[in-house]
Each structure stands twice: as C-alpha cells, then as structure tokens.
Design a protein around this motif. Structure first.
Motif, PDB file in Angstrom:
ATOM      1  N   ARG A  59       0.605  -1.356  -0.090  1.00 51.47           N
ATOM      2  CA  ARG A  59       0.042  -0.090   0.071  1.00 51.47           C
ATOM      3  C   ARG A  59       0.966   1.228   0.071  1.00 51.47           C
ATOM      4  NH1 ARG A  59      -4.205   2.465  -1.772  1.00 51.47           N
ATOM      5  NH2 ARG A  59      -5.414   0.555  -1.334  1.00 51.47           N
ATOM      6  N   PHE A  60       1.866   1.340   0.741  1.00 55.61           N
ATOM      7  CA  PHE A  60       2.709   2.476   1.012  1.00 55.61           C
ATOM      8  C   PHE A  60       4.143   2.611   0.291  1.00 55.61           C
ATOM      9  CE2 PHE A  60      -0.377   2.295   4.844  1.00 55.61           C
ATOM     10  CZ  PHE A  60      -1.132   3.185   4.344  1.00 55.61           C
ATOM     11  N   GLY A  61       4.565   1.219   0.341  1.00 54.68           N
ATOM     12  CA  GLY A  61       6.141   1.247  -0.168  1.00 54.68           C
ATOM     13  C   GLY A  61       7.132   1.560   0.956  1.00 54.68           C
ATOM     14  N   THR A  62       7.061   2.618   1.748  1.00 54.19           N
ATOM     15  CA  THR A  62       8.249   2.964   2.486  1.00 54.19           C
ATOM     16  C   THR A  62       7.294   3.694   3.965  1.00 54.19           C
ATOM     17  OG1 THR A  62       8.230   5.065   1.741  1.00 54.19           O
ATOM     18  CG2 THR A  62       9.661   3.498   0.708  1.00 54.19           C
ATOM     19  N   ARG A  63       7.982   3.730   4.761  1.00 53.96           N
ATOM     20  CA  ARG A  63       7.476   4.427   6.076  1.00 53.96           C
ATOM     21  C   ARG A  63       7.006   5.859   5.536  1.00 53.96           C
ATOM     22  NH1 ARG A  63       9.498   8.052  10.007  1.00 53.96           N
ATOM     23  NH2 ARG A  63       8.402   7.815  12.017  1.00 53.96           N
ATOM     24  N   ALA A  64       7.892   6.491   4.868  1.00 55.95           N
ATOM     25  CA  ALA A  64       7.396   7.938   4.168  1.00 55.95           C
ATOM     26  C   ALA A  64       6.301   7.970   3.519  1.00 55.95           C
ATOM     27  CB  ALA A  64       8.463   8.577   3.494  1.00 55.95           C
ATOM     28  N   GLY A  65       5.932   6.811   2.860  1.00 53.42           N
ATOM     29  CA  GLY A  65       4.793   6.605   2.088  1.00 53.42           C
ATOM     30  C   GLY A  65       3.387   6.864   2.988  1.00 53.42           C
ATOM     31  N   ILE A  66       3.544   6.274   4.137  1.00 52.69           N
ATOM     32  CA  ILE A  66       2.476   6.233   5.061  1.00 52.69           C
ATOM     33  C   ILE A  66       2.054   7.733   5.440  1.00 52.69           C
ATOM     34  CG2 ILE A  66       1.685   5.584   7.441  1.00 52.69           C
ATOM     35  CD1 ILE A  66       3.740   3.429   7.456  1.00 52.69           C
ATOM     36  N   PHE A  67       3.107   8.463   5.566  1.00 49.92           N
ATOM     37  CA  PHE A  67       2.901   9.771   5.865  1.00 49.92           C
ATOM     38  C   PHE A  67       2.355  10.618   4.765  1.00 49.92           C
ATOM     39  CE2 PHE A  67       5.695   8.645   9.192  1.00 49.92           C
ATOM     40  CZ  PHE A  67       5.242   8.881  10.271  1.00 49.92           C
ATOM     41  N   ALA A  68       2.855  10.176   3.540  1.00 49.09           N
ATOM     42  CA  ALA A  68       2.300  11.145   2.198  1.00 49.09           C
ATOM     43  C   ALA A  68       1.056  10.758   2.060  1.00 49.09           C
ATOM     44  CB  ALA A  68       3.183  10.670   0.989  1.00 49.09           C
ATOM     45  N   ALA A  69       0.548   9.589   2.240  1.00 48.32           N
ATOM     46  CA  ALA A  69      -0.932   9.055   1.938  1.00 48.32           C
ATOM     47  C   ALA A  69      -1.839   9.981   3.236  1.00 48.32           C
ATOM     48  CB  ALA A  69      -1.091   7.530   2.298  1.00 48.32           C
ATOM     49  N   LEU A  70      -1.248  10.130   4.372  1.00 42.56           N
ATOM     50  CA  LEU A  70      -2.024  10.867   5.278  1.00 42.56           C
ATOM     51  C   LEU A  70      -2.272  12.336   5.017  1.00 42.56           C
ATOM     52  CD1 LEU A  70      -0.355   9.477   8.681  1.00 42.56           C
ATOM     53  CD2 LEU A  70      -2.678   9.265   7.739  1.00 42.56           C
ATOM     54  N   LEU A  71      -1.184  12.838   4.337  1.00 36.39           N
ATOM     55  CA  LEU A  71      -1.236  14.165   3.775  1.00 36.39           C
ATOM     56  C   LEU A  71      -2.296  14.310   2.698  1.00 36.39           C
ATOM     57  CD1 LEU A  71       2.511  15.409   3.707  1.00 36.39           C
ATOM     58  CD2 LEU A  71       0.348  16.235   5.160  1.00 36.39           C
ATOM     59  N   ASP A  72      -2.153  13.433   1.777  1.00 38.00           N
ATOM     60  CA  ASP A  72      -3.229  13.316   0.649  1.00 38.00           C
ATOM     61  C   ASP A  72      -4.502  13.446   1.137  1.00 38.00           C
ATOM     62  OD1 ASP A  72      -3.439  13.000  -2.356  1.00 38.00           O
ATOM     63  OD2 ASP A  72      -4.476  11.317  -1.700  1.00 38.00           O
ATOM     64  N   ASP A  73      -4.830  12.424   1.946  1.00 39.48           N
ATOM     65  CA  ASP A  73      -6.035  12.228   2.553  1.00 39.48           C
ATOM     66  C   ASP A  73      -6.783  13.472   3.278  1.00 39.48           C
ATOM     67  OD1 ASP A  73      -8.405   9.953   2.867  1.00 39.48           O
ATOM     68  OD2 ASP A  73      -7.856  10.861   5.133  1.00 39.48           O
ATOM     69  N   ASP A  74      -5.633  14.245   4.041  1.00 42.26           N
ATOM     70  CA  ASP A  74      -6.198  15.473   4.337  1.00 42.26           C
ATOM     71  C   ASP A  74      -6.324  16.512   3.479  1.00 42.26           C
ATOM     72  OD1 ASP A  74      -6.249  14.009   6.873  1.00 42.26           O
ATOM     73  OD2 ASP A  74      -4.613  15.012   7.697  1.00 42.26           O
ATOM     74  N   GLU A  75      -5.324  16.504   2.343  1.00 43.34           N
ATOM     75  CA  GLU A  75      -5.344  17.623   1.460  1.00 43.34           C
ATOM     76  C   GLU A  75      -6.926  17.420   0.534  1.00 43.34           C
ATOM     77  OE1 GLU A  75      -3.674  19.752  -0.016  1.00 43.34           O
ATOM     78  OE2 GLU A  75      -1.768  19.651   0.616  1.00 43.34           O
ATOM     79  N   ARG A  76      -7.208  16.294   0.584  1.00 46.93           N
ATOM     80  CA  ARG A  76      -8.649  16.058  -0.295  1.00 46.93           C
ATOM     81  C   ARG A  76      -9.802  16.642   0.526  1.00 46.93           C
ATOM     82  NH1 ARG A  76      -8.197  13.219  -4.723  1.00 46.93           N
ATOM     83  NH2 ARG A  76      -6.367  11.856  -5.258  1.00 46.93           N
TER      84      ARG A  76
END
Length: 204
Positions: A59-76
């Motif tokens: 789903r996320f690829g890396t630990r940083a990918g988790i935070f990027a997904a959280l940001l994307d979710d909140d951006e939307r």
C-alpha cells in the motif's frame, strides 16, 4: 503536500483495498496521536491494524509513504472545504474575504501538518515537501480575477502569493516565530497573510 494535488476524485479502488487503506490510515492516526509521529513504523502499523506486513508495504512502499498518504487524505478533505464548504473559505463570500480565509486556513493546515510533512520526506524528492501547490495557485488566480486590480499581472501575482503560502517557507523557515506553539505560529502568520492581501488587493 509533497505530491501534486488534483481537483478530481481519487482513483477507484477495489473494495477490499479501499477498506484496508481506510483501516491503515485510521490506525496510523491513532498511533501518531497517542505516541507521536516518530513512533510510527511499518511493522507497528501492520501489527496494530491486524494486517500482514506485505499489505502495508504494497500500500505505502516505505514509511515515508504512510505519511504521504495521510497528507493526501487530509489535502482532499481540505479541498472539499474550499470547493463546497461554508463561506468565507467556501463559495458565497466576496473574493477578498475568500482569499484571506484561504490563506489563513492553508497556514493552519501546513503548520498543523508540519511533523507529518517532515516524516513524508524520504530523500527522493527534488525539493522539500509542500513545493507543489497547484490548487493554491489556481484558486488564488481565480479569486484575483474576481477583483478589480487594474493592470496587475494576475498570473505573476498569483504565483507570488502562492509562494507566500508554500510549504518549505512555513515548515523549514529558520525563524524564532516557529519555536512558538503551533496555534501561535498559525495566528501570527495568518495575520501577516491578511495584511499582505489587504495591501496588495487594495482598490486602486
């Protein structure tokens, strides 16, 4: 904040994938709220969510990918407030009021997400998180066009005002102001944004 944000709906997912994504994001937020961003790991997220490690990595690829997904979710969610929320951030208020409200809300968002934004950096970005803000520029340009600003170059002005809200400036600026608590920082920068807009957009 470290990925381009689109105005359209998110890409369609399989039902099970969407369900896992929601579960992982909720669980990640719980870990961050309870223990801090530094304690969020891929293994810890998988264990707490009751999913396999492979699911988290796919789903996320890396630990940083988790935070990027959280940001994307909140951006939307932030976009939805701008596009359809109550005024003055959403439609229905005069363009000057909307522009001031947008900047204040964006500053609150960036300051409130600064730890997550830092954690979303994994060294592969060419520039720091927050540099790509197409929504900000398009929205600011639209609102400027709704005002009577005489012979102003609105394209350039929109770019310059977008830079005033850019993530790197607010997240990494070496300034004593950023040592204050987040609400104080947001309020002070918000007042600065309002003063800037009122001066720039003063009727000629």
């Amino acid at each position: 904040m470290n990925q381009p944000v689109t105005w359209g709906p998110p890409r369609a997912e399989r039902a099970d994938a969407a369900r896992n994504r929601r579960l992982l994001l909720v669980t990640a937020r719980e870990i961050i709220a309870g223990q801090g961003a530094a304690q969020l790991t891929m293994d810890g997220l998988a264990e707490r969510a009751g999913l396999g490690k492979g699911t988290v990595f796919r789903r996320f690829g890396t630990r940083a990918g988790i935070f990027a997904a959280l940001l994307d979710d909140d951006e939307r969610a932030f976009q939805e407030q701008v596009l359809a929320g109550p005024p003055p951030l959403g439609p229905g208020a005069p363009p000057l009021d909307r522009l001031i409200a947008y900047g204040r809300a964006r500053i609150d968002f960036l300051i409130g997400h600064r730890e997550i934004a830092r954690a979303a950096l994994d060294g592969r970005e060419q520039v720091p998180a927050g540099s790509q803000t197409p929504m900000s520029r398009e929205h600011i340009r639209f609102l400027l066009g709704e005002m009577s600003l005489a012979a102003a170059d609105l394209d350039v002005l929109a770019t310059q005002l977008t830079a005033a809200l850019d993530g790197p400036l607010l997240l990494y600026l070496s300034s004593a102001i950023l040592t204050q608590a987040a609400p104080q920082v947001s309020e002070r920068l918000g007042r600065g944004w309002q003063d800037l807009i009122q001066r720039v957009c003063r009727p000629r």
